[in-house]
Scaffold this motif. Structure first.
Motif, mmCIF file in Angstrom:
data_model
loop_
_atom_site.group_PDB
_atom_site.id
_atom_site.type_symbol
_atom_site.label_atom_id
_atom_site.label_comp_id
_atom_site.label_asym_id
_atom_site.label_seq_id
_atom_site.Cartn_x
_atom_site.Cartn_y
_atom_site.Cartn_z
ATOM 1 N N ILE A 333 -36.642 4.255 20.575
ATOM 2 C CA ILE A 333 -35.965 2.956 20.840
ATOM 3 C C ILE A 333 -35.970 3.008 22.564
ATOM 4 O O ILE A 333 -35.716 3.919 23.076
ATOM 5 C CB ILE A 333 -34.422 3.049 20.299
ATOM 6 N N ASN A 334 -36.126 1.634 22.876
ATOM 7 C CA ASN A 334 -36.124 1.423 24.383
ATOM 8 C C ASN A 334 -35.548 -0.003 24.631
ATOM 9 O O ASN A 334 -35.650 -0.964 23.710
ATOM 10 C CB ASN A 334 -37.358 1.574 24.946
ATOM 11 N N TYR A 335 -34.734 -0.124 25.605
ATOM 12 C CA TYR A 335 -34.520 -1.419 26.436
ATOM 13 C C TYR A 335 -33.389 -2.114 25.376
ATOM 14 O O TYR A 335 -33.716 -2.963 24.775
ATOM 15 C CB TYR A 335 -35.546 -2.332 26.561
ATOM 16 N N ALA A 336 -32.053 -1.942 25.633
ATOM 17 C CA ALA A 336 -31.092 -2.566 25.140
ATOM 18 C C ALA A 336 -30.040 -2.648 26.228
ATOM 19 O O ALA A 336 -29.589 -1.871 27.096
ATOM 20 C CB ALA A 336 -30.441 -1.823 23.945
ATOM 21 N N GLY A 337 -29.163 -3.955 26.114
ATOM 22 C CA GLY A 337 -28.225 -4.339 27.206
ATOM 23 C C GLY A 337 -27.140 -3.350 27.155
ATOM 24 O O GLY A 337 -26.528 -3.333 28.070
ATOM 25 N N ILE A 338 -26.648 -2.777 25.753
ATOM 26 C CA ILE A 338 -25.446 -1.931 26.060
ATOM 27 C C ILE A 338 -25.959 -0.297 25.652
ATOM 28 O O ILE A 338 -25.675 0.595 26.476
ATOM 29 C CB ILE A 338 -24.638 -2.360 24.921
ATOM 30 N N ALA A 339 -26.594 -0.088 24.731
ATOM 31 C CA ALA A 339 -26.999 1.169 24.300
ATOM 32 C C ALA A 339 -28.433 0.827 23.407
ATOM 33 O O ALA A 339 -28.346 0.065 22.501
ATOM 34 C CB ALA A 339 -26.218 2.125 23.791
ATOM 35 N N SER A 340 -29.408 1.787 23.618
ATOM 36 C CA SER A 340 -30.407 2.213 22.763
ATOM 37 C C SER A 340 -30.001 2.646 21.368
ATOM 38 O O SER A 340 -30.435 1.704 20.347
ATOM 39 C CB SER A 340 -31.586 2.869 23.240
ATOM 40 N N LEU A 341 -29.117 3.504 21.187
ATOM 41 C CA LEU A 341 -28.539 4.014 20.073
ATOM 42 C C LEU A 341 -27.241 4.195 20.488
ATOM 43 O O LEU A 341 -26.667 4.776 21.238
ATOM 44 C CB LEU A 341 -29.002 5.513 19.729
ATOM 45 N N SER A 342 -26.290 3.524 19.607
ATOM 46 C CA SER A 342 -24.791 3.879 19.592
ATOM 47 C C SER A 342 -24.066 4.044 18.343
ATOM 48 O O SER A 342 -24.370 3.132 17.327
ATOM 49 C CB SER A 342 -24.196 2.420 20.129
ATOM 50 N N CYS A 343 -23.583 5.198 18.276
ATOM 51 C CA CYS A 343 -23.134 5.532 16.731
ATOM 52 C C CYS A 343 -21.571 5.646 17.120
ATOM 53 O O CYS A 343 -20.986 6.409 17.656
ATOM 54 C CB CYS A 343 -23.329 7.020 16.564
ATOM 55 N N LEU A 344 -20.765 4.548 16.407
ATOM 56 C CA LEU A 344 -19.488 4.553 16.544
ATOM 57 C C LEU A 344 -18.778 4.842 15.171
ATOM 58 O O LEU A 344 -19.244 4.914 14.367
ATOM 59 C CB LEU A 344 -19.260 2.868 16.776
ATOM 60 N N TYR A 345 -17.592 5.041 15.373
ATOM 61 C CA TYR A 345 -16.657 5.302 14.085
ATOM 62 C C TYR A 345 -17.039 6.645 13.434
ATOM 63 O O TYR A 345 -17.099 6.551 12.279
ATOM 64 C CB TYR A 345 -16.301 3.843 13.588
#
Length: 504
Positions: A333-345
């Motif tokens: 994964i590459n290039y994302a304004g907030i996070a490439s990988l975001s594991c929430l909750y």
């Protein structure tokens, strides 16, 4: 006296102006020069307008000239249209008596909207030419574009003129549910490689149904469109290893603008959403790019395998999860304004031989973000029962590419083993003690450059000069890399087995 002097000056100006020949023109003699002899308008889908392309026309002579006619060879029947120095002419096809000053130039802007039936049936090229003048002075510039046939899927229009809608997050959006027995398209839940697909609005997969993408399938989403897999519906992406750079066996999700200008622009379409439920999803050899958020997974009960897949160029997230379960191998994964990988909750996650990079230009992004809470959720916290990263690379252009958002009211269990990690700032926070906290970190390579082949082109191959070379743990090895190449022992970190780079 002053009045006489003023009148005298005005008289001189008028007399001088009456003698000027700057705006007297002569007929064109066929000596125009052009910025190119052929204008290629790239590839477009049938009946979807192209981007605008330009041609510059030069008058190298010392005379102001008049071009008697500039026209498309196919005249009013042409599928091309032009503007000439801002003028639209006759339907954008025919322009008469166009003046071009000495040593000057003019711009012609060209677009097209054509059907597959307009193209040559053997090569699907649609051609025409711009003609300047006629007879002995005739000059030509060729126009060429490739028209690609496709299956178009879109919401129906209701009798009152509104579009068909589906509900996502209690909000109605333009969309439709795919039908396995559609009168026109047949089984809309089976995507093959025979033709590309173009989706307008959200294509929904009904509850308890399965959508399947065969190896080589190409899916293009229009602006504000996406794929919505409803509760307990199943997503099956069955790509396989490709042997050429065309990725002939990859399943590809991207926008519907085929011009090279759009090949790496984020935000061209919305997202793929997997709604909560216990369906068995499977993702293998998927390339997903240029969306707002690539893949959003909500409250999955069963573990979702994601293998040999690539996610690039997102306004917000590459993969966003909320209490999901993922087992990922050879994921990039590459290039994302907030996070490439975001594991929430919370949730449960295993990532092996994955490359998470983020070269977004702002400084507040992350390659990886983990959290066990979610604002507005009830309850607000949910246990992170596992988040394991083995033989991975977590890197990017920011100072710190790894972020933990831990709420101590519930479980937050994570571990990184044999990973290359970008975290440059010194921290007294006990959660970021990479050298001494062996409960969470083992054999971490900190702030060393993995020397990817070309980050700007999303090529995350490495060679033997990389700090990730041969730094993996054999206990976690995935035997082949994302390209199907056998890994050596000890393995390299990340999704790619090291190889010598091709000469640039």
């Amino acid at each position: 006296m002053r009045q006489y002097f003023t009148l005298f000056i005005i008289g001189l100006i008028l007399a001088f102006s009456s003698c000027r020949t700057d705006f007297d023109t002569v007929a064109s003699t066929g000596d125009l020069k052009f910025s190119k002899d052929t204008v290629y308008l790239d590839t477009v889908f049938k009946n979807i307008g192209s981007s605008t392309y330009q041609l510059k026309v030069y008058n190298r002579s010392k005379n102001d000239i008049s071009i008697p006619i500039i026209q498309l060879k196919n005249g009013l029947n042409s599928k091309y249209r032009m503007t000439v120095d801002g003028m639209s002419g006759t339907n954008g096809k025919i322009f008469k008596d166009v003046m071009l000053l000495a040593k000057d130039s003019l711009y012609i802007f060209i677009e097209t909207t054509a059907d597959i039936t307009d193209a040559n049936p053997t090569d699907f090229l649609y051609t025409d030419e711009i003609q300047f003048d006629s007879g002995a002075n005739l000059q030509k510039v060729a126009l060429v574009t490739l028209i690609q046939d496709a299956v178009f899927l879109y919401p129906n229009q209701n009798p009152d003129g509104t579009k068909e809608k589906i509900k996502i997050d209690s909000k109605e959006v333009d969309g439709f549910y795919l039908n396995e027995n559609d009168a026109v398209n047949g089984n809309e839940l089976l995507f093959t490689k025979q033709k590309p697909y173009v989706i307008y609005g959200y294509a929904g997969v009904p509850e308890n149904k399965t959508i399947t993408f065969e190896a080589g399938a190409r899916v293009h989403f229009h602006a504000n469109s996406g794929l919505y897999v409803a509760k307990n519906a199943s997503l099956q992406i069955n790509g396989t290893v490709s042997t050429t750079e065309k990725l002939e066996n990859e399943v590809i999700f991207e926008g519907d603008r085929l011009e090279s200008l759009y090949s790496d622009i984020p935000g061209q379409w919305n997202s793929v959403i997997l709604e909560n439920g216990n369906a068995n999803h499977s993702i293998n050899h998927l390339t997903l790019k240029n969306a707002v958020t690539g893949l959003e997974i909500r409250n999955s009960t069963n573990t979702i395998p994601i293998k040999n897949s690539q996610f690039y160029n997102f306004v917000e997230y590459g993969i966003l999860t909320k209490n999901a379960r993922i087992n990922a191998e050879n994921l990039v994964i590459n290039y994302a304004g907030i996070a490439s990988l975001s594991c929430l909750y919370g949730g449960n996650y295993s990532f092996v031989h994955c490359t998470f990079n983020n070269n977004w230009q702002n400084s507040s992004h992350f390659a990886v973000n983990l959290s066990n809470s979610l604002a507005g959720a009830t309850p607000e916290t949910n246990p992170l029962t596992q988040a394991t990263f083995n033989n991975c690379i977590i890197y990017g252009s920011g100072t710190n590419e790894f972020n933990l958002n831990k709420n101590t009211n519930t479980a937050f269990i994570y571990q990184l083993n044999n990973c290359l990690l970008k975290f440059s700032s010194s921290s007294t926070n006990p959660d970021y003690q990479f050298k001494t906290d062996t409960q969470h970190y083992n054999n971490i390579i900190l702030n060393e450059n993995p020397k990817f082949y070309n980050v700007n082109q999303n090529k995350f191959n490495i060679d033997k000069s990389s700090s990730a070379f041969a730094k993996g743990n054999q206990a976690y090895i995935i035997l082949t890399d994302i390209l199907g190449i056998t890994r050596t022992s000890p393995p390299d970190l990340g999704a790619y087995q090291s190889q010598d780079f091709p000469k640039k």
